[in-house]
Design a protein around this motif. Structure first.
Motif, PDB file in Angstrom:
ATOM      1  N   THR A  66     -28.757  33.813 -26.021  1.00 47.59           N
ATOM      2  CA  THR A  66     -27.847  32.698 -25.789  1.00 47.59           C
ATOM      3  C   THR A  66     -28.297  31.867 -24.582  1.00 47.59           C
ATOM      4  O   THR A  66     -28.337  30.636 -24.620  1.00 47.59           O
ATOM      5  CB  THR A  66     -26.415  33.235 -25.563  1.00 47.59           C
ATOM      6  N   LEU A  67     -28.684  32.585 -23.516  1.00 47.90           N
ATOM      7  CA  LEU A  67     -29.166  31.877 -22.319  1.00 47.90           C
ATOM      8  C   LEU A  67     -30.420  31.074 -22.639  1.00 47.90           C
ATOM      9  O   LEU A  67     -30.598  29.948 -22.174  1.00 47.90           O
ATOM     10  CB  LEU A  67     -29.466  32.879 -21.194  1.00 47.90           C
ATOM     11  N   GLU A  68     -31.288  31.655 -23.463  1.00 46.00           N
ATOM     12  CA  GLU A  68     -32.540  31.006 -23.877  1.00 46.00           C
ATOM     13  C   GLU A  68     -32.227  29.648 -24.535  1.00 46.00           C
ATOM     14  O   GLU A  68     -32.835  28.616 -24.210  1.00 46.00           O
ATOM     15  CB  GLU A  68     -33.243  31.928 -24.873  1.00 46.00           C
ATOM     16  N   THR A  69     -31.272  29.702 -25.483  1.00 46.68           N
ATOM     17  CA  THR A  69     -30.886  28.483 -26.207  1.00 46.68           C
ATOM     18  C   THR A  69     -30.350  27.426 -25.233  1.00 46.68           C
ATOM     19  O   THR A  69     -30.729  26.243 -25.282  1.00 46.68           O
ATOM     20  CB  THR A  69     -29.801  28.817 -27.248  1.00 46.68           C
ATOM     21  N   ILE A  70     -29.491  27.880 -24.319  1.00 43.09           N
ATOM     22  CA  ILE A  70     -28.914  26.940 -23.357  1.00 43.09           C
ATOM     23  C   ILE A  70     -30.020  26.358 -22.467  1.00 43.09           C
ATOM     24  O   ILE A  70     -30.051  25.153 -22.190  1.00 43.09           O
ATOM     25  CB  ILE A  70     -27.847  27.637 -22.488  1.00 43.09           C
ATOM     26  N   ALA A  71     -30.950  27.235 -22.057  1.00 45.74           N
ATOM     27  CA  ALA A  71     -32.043  26.778 -21.193  1.00 45.74           C
ATOM     28  C   ALA A  71     -32.856  25.697 -21.891  1.00 45.74           C
ATOM     29  O   ALA A  71     -33.216  24.676 -21.290  1.00 45.74           O
ATOM     30  CB  ALA A  71     -32.933  27.962 -20.808  1.00 45.74           C
ATOM     31  N   THR A  85     -35.853  27.009 -17.874  1.00 52.40           N
ATOM     32  CA  THR A  85     -36.239  28.309 -18.445  1.00 52.40           C
ATOM     33  C   THR A  85     -35.062  29.277 -18.310  1.00 52.40           C
ATOM     34  O   THR A  85     -34.164  29.071 -17.483  1.00 52.40           O
ATOM     35  CB  THR A  85     -37.444  28.921 -17.704  1.00 52.40           C
ATOM     36  N   ARG A  86     -35.130  30.296 -19.108  1.00 53.22           N
ATOM     37  CA  ARG A  86     -34.060  31.287 -19.046  1.00 53.22           C
ATOM     38  C   ARG A  86     -34.045  31.946 -17.686  1.00 53.22           C
ATOM     39  O   ARG A  86     -32.995  32.158 -17.093  1.00 53.22           O
ATOM     40  CB  ARG A  86     -34.286  32.352 -20.129  1.00 53.22           C
ATOM     41  N   ALA A  87     -35.235  32.230 -17.165  1.00 46.72           N
ATOM     42  CA  ALA A  87     -35.337  32.899 -15.870  1.00 46.72           C
ATOM     43  C   ALA A  87     -34.676  32.058 -14.780  1.00 46.72           C
ATOM     44  O   ALA A  87     -33.954  32.561 -13.927  1.00 46.72           O
ATOM     45  CB  ALA A  87     -36.794  33.178 -15.527  1.00 46.72           C
ATOM     46  N   GLU A  88     -34.927  30.773 -14.860  1.00 45.54           N
ATOM     47  CA  GLU A  88     -34.351  29.845 -13.877  1.00 45.54           C
ATOM     48  C   GLU A  88     -32.829  29.892 -13.958  1.00 45.54           C
ATOM     49  O   GLU A  88     -32.128  30.038 -12.956  1.00 45.54           O
ATOM     50  CB  GLU A  88     -34.855  28.427 -14.200  1.00 45.54           C
ATOM     51  N   LEU A  89     -32.353  29.804 -15.178  1.00 43.64           N
ATOM     52  CA  LEU A  89     -30.903  29.814 -15.424  1.00 43.64           C
ATOM     53  C   LEU A  89     -30.311  31.126 -14.918  1.00 43.64           C
ATOM     54  O   LEU A  89     -29.314  31.145 -14.190  1.00 43.64           O
ATOM     55  CB  LEU A  89     -30.663  29.659 -16.926  1.00 43.64           C
TER      56      LEU A  89
END
Lengths: 593, 593
Positions: B487-492, B498-502
Motif C-alpha cells: 500500500t505504501l509502495e502504491t502511495i509512494a 519512494t516507499r523508503a522515503e515515505l
C-alpha cells in the motif's frame, strides 16, 4: 488438554541480548573493522535479571550478558569475541572490531512467542516440552480432561479379596478379574473404583450396582453373565437397568453383556480371565482412552508371524490368545496359547490377541499377523523356555531380565522345542537324548521320598511304599515322575510283575499333584505320609528324606536361537551363577559330566 | 518388582470342576453311551463357593457348577450337555450318556499354579496380567523398586516461578527448564523434587545444593555452568563438591557439568532448553530409568529419513534437534530445527535429536536416521503447516487432533512448502500465487490501523501515519506487513517518491514486533498511538480501527500430501467449520471467490 491455551505474554517480555558482549548504538560501529577498530567508553554492566537502568549514548557501550535486557539507547549487541577490552586508571574502553546493524544479536520482545499465539492445542497429551513451553508463558495450571471413573463390581460368592484368608474347603478363590481389570482401566487412562464384593444376594447386588452407576462414568463386572437363575447380576440388570445386548459375535464374547445401570453404561465381561481381558481390550479400552483424551492410535500392537498354524471355523470372529517371542533375527514369532478352563496361567502366558475374522478359517505358519497387546508395557520375553519345574532353575531365572519360563514338565518341553516355539527347554535325561539342540548347561538334583519327621513308617526303598498309609505322587507331566516310574519299571522286572501291578499296590499312587514341591508340602501338612520329591524340598520344609536317585536336567537350546542375546545371557548365568547358587541348595550338583 | 514373588498357595486350592455338569464316580459311567445311558440318582447341588459337604457314593451324582469344589467320592465330571435330567415325584434321576475317566473335567488342586512356582520375576514391569496373577495368589502388596528422587535446583537471578508476577523491566523470564526437566524426570521413572529458586548468592546456593544432595539420589540444575565469575553454582560445586568433568565432546555439551555434591551425583545441564533436554535424553534419562527398574529398551525412538540435507563438521558428536512428520505413504520425514539463541519455540518445534557422530560430516536428504525422541508420548503431528499467523486459523486448528502449526509468516511458509517439508502453508496473495500446490481453503481478513479509542489523532488513511506520535509496525516476516508495504509502495508512486522515503517519515515504522496482535496490544496499553493490525484484534481489545484493506489467506497443500488423513480432516474443517466460526469473528469472511 481440555482446551487450547494461548500465550498470555510476549516471550521474551523485553528486548534481550542473545550473546555475551556489548550493547551499542549500531550507527557507532558502522566504520569498525578488524584492522581499524572503533573505541567506545564502557559505561556499565548488565547481567541477566538486572534492571537496564543505564542509557547508552553516542560513543558509549555497556557490557551485557546473554539473556539480559537491552539498555535504552542501544539497538544492537557486538559479540564479546569481536571486541578487545582495555582499561587504564582513568577510563574503561572497549575496542569494537566489527560493524553491527540495528537488531543484530537482539531478540525483540514477543519475537519468540507473541501474546495470542497458539501455545498448546486441545487434546494434546502434555510432554516435557509442552510443560516447558507453558512454564515459559508463566502458566501454573491448565485445564485437562478428567480421567473417567470406572466402577468395577466384583461378583461371585466364591471370590475372596487378596490379603484376606481363603477357605479351600468352601471352594473359595481369590478375586483375580477385579484387580486385573482395575490395572487395565488405569493403563487405558481411567480411574478404577472397586466396589466391595457383595454376596450374590439380589437386593444387595442391586444396591451395589445402583451406587456404582450413580458414582461412575462406566461400570464393569466380570462373570455371572449367563441368563441362568443363579446369576443374580444378570437378573438385576434385566430388572432395573437396560440390557442393550447379551453376547457379541466374537469368541470369547457370548457371555458379554452391554447395558445401562442408573443411566450409566455398563459392560459385563466374561468370567474367564483371558476372555475378560480380550473383551476389555477390544470393546472397552478405546472408550476409556477416548474419554480420557488419549490419542486413539495409542492402542498397543505388535506385528509378527505365526510360529504354528491355527485352524478355526465357528463362523464368528475369534480373538485368539497368543504370546510372542523374538526369533534369532529379532523378528516376532506369534504362537497361540489357549488352555481354556479358566486357568490363570493362560493369563500370564498370553501377551494379547490376534483377531481372526469369521471368514478366516486358517492362519498358516509363517503368515503375518498383528497382535493386539493387552498392555503397552508388554515386551517380548528376552528368552522363552519350557520344561521341567525346578527350584534351582527358578533362582537362575532371576539373574536374567525379562525371561518367560513355562514349567509344563520335561515331556512338554521336548515336544514344544521340536515344534520350534521356545528358545530352550529344561529336560530330564530321556527327553534331552530325544531332541536335537545344543546343551548349554546341566545340573543334577537328588530325588527320593519325602516322609514325616523321624520316618515313622520306616521307608528305605521304593518297595516300602507298598506299606505306607498314604502316598502323594507327582503328575505325569513331571520329569521326576518319569524317573520314579522308570525305577518302578526296573523293580517290576526284577520281581517278574508289571509296573502297573506294582503301582496299583501303592495307596495314593494315583493321587498325582502338579507342583514339584506339592507332595512334600502334603507330607509336611500331614495330608500324606510319604511323597515323591526333591531333597531340596524336604530340607526347605523340614521333613525327612529317603534318597533314591539323582536326576540330571539339561538346558537344551534350539540351534538357531543360541546366538540370541537373551540366550547368551542364559548361558553365562548357567556357567557362572549356577555354580555359585548350587552349594547352598541341598541335593544340587553342577559338576555333572 | 524389586524381588521375585513365588506362589504361596496352590491354585486352585481344591479340586474344581471345569464344566457345568454332574460330579460322579467315573467307574459308574464306564458302560454309558448315547444309545444306552446310565441312570444315577441326584443327591445334591454344589455351586461355586459352596462347601462340598455331600459325599458321592456308587450310583449317585451331584449337580455341579463350573469352578465348584468336587465332592468327596466323586472323581470326574460329566458335562451337562451329555446328560438328561428326569425328575418325578419320588426320585431325581440323571441319565449319563457318555463315559468319563477319572480326572475328566476336573482341575486338581495346584494344577494351575503350585506352591513355590515362580510367579513374577525381579525387574518385571507389572502389567494388568501380572496384577491378575498376583491377585489370584492372594498377594495384596509386592516389593517394588523405589523411584529415585531427583532434585532440581533452579538457578539464575532472572528466573521467576510460573504463576508469580514477572517484571519485564528487570529482564525477568519464567523458569522453563526446571519444569521441563521435572516432567522429563517423571517420564523416565524418577520422582522430581524442585528446590525453591534462590538468588545467585554463594552461601544460599551452597545451602540449597547441600540439602538437595542430602535428600536426593541425583541432583540436576540447568544453566549457570560456565566457569565465569558470575556463575555462582559452578563455584559452589568446585569448592564444596567434586567436579568430575566440565564439558562433554558433543554439541550441545560444552556447558555440561558432571560431579558430586554431598556424595550425591550431580549433573549441570546447559541453559538452552533444547540443549538441556538433549543432554538429559542422552546422559541422564537412562540412569534414572535403570534406577527406577525400567527396562533399558524403553528409551523411545523413531526411524525415518532426512527431508533435507544437514552439514556439520565441528569434529564432535552433534545431537541435532529435529522434528518429524509423516509423508503421504506414512513414512517418517525428519527435518532439522535449530533456531539457536535459546528460543523456547525451538523446544516445542523439536521432537528429539539425531545423533551425528564426529566422522559424519553430512546427512544426505532421503538418508535413514533414527530419532531419539524427547519422550515416549511424542507422536508425529497429524498435519504440519507453516505460514501466516492468524486468529481464525488458530481456532480452526482446535478442530483437528494433534496438528503442528508454525506461525513463521507467509514468506517462510512459501519457502518451506517449496522445500517439501510441511503438508501445507497459510499464505497471503503474492506468496500463494508464487507456489504450486492445491488450494484447499481460503478466507479473508480486514486489516488497517489500530488507534486509541476515539481516534484522537484522526487517522483515516495511510498518509495520516506521517503525523502520529508513535506507530507500531509488524515484522517483515508477516504477510500483513507485506500488504501494508504494498500500500505504501502504491502511495509512494502516486506521490513520486519512494516507499523508503515515505516509511522514513513514519515515527515508529522501524519498531516492528512479531505477534499479529502485538501492535494492537501496544496501542491498547498506551505504548503506541497507532499500530498495524486486524479489525478482529481491535474488536477483541476494544480499541478503534481504521480499515485500509482486505487480505485473502489461502491454505495451500503440498500436492503429494493432499490425501493424508490429517489433510483430509483439515480440508473438511476449512469447508465446514470456518463458515461456522467466521461470522462471530469481526472482519473475517469465508465467501471469498
Amino acid at each position: 488438554m481440555a482446551e487450547r491455551v494461548d500465550a498470555g505474554i510476549d516471550v521474551p517480555g523485553f528486548d534481550r541480548s542473545t550473546k555475551d558482549g556489548y550493547a551499542v548504538r549500531a550507527r557507532d560501529t558502522f566504520d569498525a573493522s578488524e584492522g581499524d577498530p572503533v573505541e567506545l567508553s564502557l559505561v556499565g554492566t548488565i547481567e541477566a535479571g538486572d534492571p537496564p537502568d543505564i542509557t547508552v549514548s553516542t560513543g558509549e557501550a555497556v557490557s551485557i550478558a546473554t539473556g539480559a535486557s537491552i539498555p535504552r539507547g542501544a539497538d544492537a549487541v557486538v559479540p564479546v569475541e569481536r571486541t578487545t577490552r582495555e582499561s587504564d586508571e582513568e577510563d574503561d574502553i572497549v575496542s569494537i572490531r566489527t560493524g553491527v546493524a540495528p537488531g543484530d544479536n537482539v531478540m525483540y520482545s514477543g519475537e519468540d512467542v507473541a501474546v495470542g499465539d497458539r501455545a498448546v492445542g486441545p487434546g494434546t497429551v502434555l510432554t516435557p516440552r509442552d510443560v516447558g513451553l507453558l512454564a515459559a508463558l508463566g502458566v501454573e495450571s491448565v485445564p485437562v480432561v478428567e480421567r473417567p471413573t470406572v466402577g468395577i463390581v466384583s461378583t461371585g460368592d466364591e471370590l475372596v479379596r487378596p490379603g484376606e484368608p481363603i477357605d479351600d474347603e468352601r471352594g473359595q478363590i481369590y478375586d483375580l478379574n477385579t484387580y486385573a481389570t482395575a490395572a487395565a482401566v488405569r493403563a487405558a487412562g481411567g480411574r478404577p473404583e472397586i466396589f466391595a464384593h457383595v454376596e450374590d444376594d439380589y437386593d444387595r447386588m442391586f444396591d451395589t450396582l445402583e451406587s456404582a452407576g450413580e458414582r461412575c462414568d462406566l461400570v464393569l463386572s466380570s462373570g455371572s453373565t449367563s441368563a441362568s437363575a443363579s446369576d443374580v447380576l444378570y437378573r438385576v440388570i434385566e430388572d432395573h437397568g437396560t440390557l442393550d445386548l447379551h453376547g457379541v459375535a466374537v469368541k470369547p464374547g457370548r457371555p458379554t453383556i452391554v447395558g445401562h445401570i442408573a443411566e450409566t453404561p455398563y459392560v459385563g465381561l466374561p468370567g474367564n480371565p483371558v476372555s475378560a481381558l480380550s473383551i476389555f481390550r477390544s470393546f472397552v479400552a478405546s472408550a476409556i482412552r477416548e474419554a480420557a483424551g488419549r490419542p486413539s492410535e495409542s492402542a498397543p500392537t505388535l506385528d509378527g508371524r505365526m510360529a504354528a498354524p491355527k485352524r478355526y471355523s465357528e463362523g464368528r470372529t475369534y480373538l485368539l490368545p497368543v504370546a510372542v517371542i523374538e526369533d534369532a533375527d529379532g523378528d516376532i514369532l506369534v504362537y497361540p496359547v489357549d488352555k481354556g478352563s479358566g486357568a490363570i496361567t493362560s493369563l500370564t502366558e498370553a501377551d494379547g490377541v490376534v483377531e481372526m475374522p469369521p471368514e478366516t478359517e486358517y492362519l498358516e505358519a509363517g503368515g503375518s499377523v498383528t497382535v493386539d497387546l493387552f498392555s503397552a508395557d508388554t515386551r517380548p520375553p528376552t528368552v522363552l523356555g519350557i520344561g521341567e519345574s525346578d527350584p534351582l532353575f527358578n533362582r537362575l531365572l532371576d539373574r536374567i531380565d525379562g525371561p518367560r519360563y513355562l514349567p509344563h514338565g520335561s515331556r512338554e518341553g521336548r515336544r514344544r522345542l521340536r515344534d520350534g516355539v521356545p528358545d530352550f527347554a529344561l529336560l530330564a535325561e530321556a527327553d534331552a537324548a530325544a531332541v536335537s539342540g545344543e546343551t548349554i548347561g546341566r545340573f543334577s538334583r537328588e530325588w527320593g521320598f519325602i516322609v514325616s519327621p523321624g520316618n515313622p513308617e520306616g521307608v528305605a526303598e521304593p518297595v516300602d511304599l507298598l506299606d505306607v498309609e498314604s502316598f502323594c505322587n507327582l503328575s505325569e507331566a513331571s520329569g521326576l515322575r518319569s524317573a520314579f516310574d522308570s525305577t518302578l519299571e526296573t523293580i517290576a522286572e526284577e520281581r517278574d510283575t508289571t509296573r502297573a501291578e506294582l503301582a496299583g499296590g501303592i495307596d495314593g499312587y494315583g493321587w498325582a499333584v502338579s507342583g514339584i514341591r506339592s507332595p512334600a508340602r502334603r507330607v509336611a501338612e500331614g495330608e500324606a505320609t510319604a511323597g515323591l520329591g526333591l531333597r531340596y524340598a524336604a530340607t526347605e520344609l523340614d521333613v525327612d528324606f529317603v534318597p533314591i536317585g539323582t536326576q540330571t536336567l539339561s538346558v537344551v537350546a534350539a540351534d538357531e536361537r543360541v546366538e540370541k542375546e537373551g540366550m547368551r545371557r542364559l548361558r553365562t548365568v548357567l556357567e557362572t551363577d549356577s555354580g555359585e547358587l548350587a552349594p547352598s541348595m541341598a541335593g544340587y550338583d553342577v559338576s555333572t559330566d
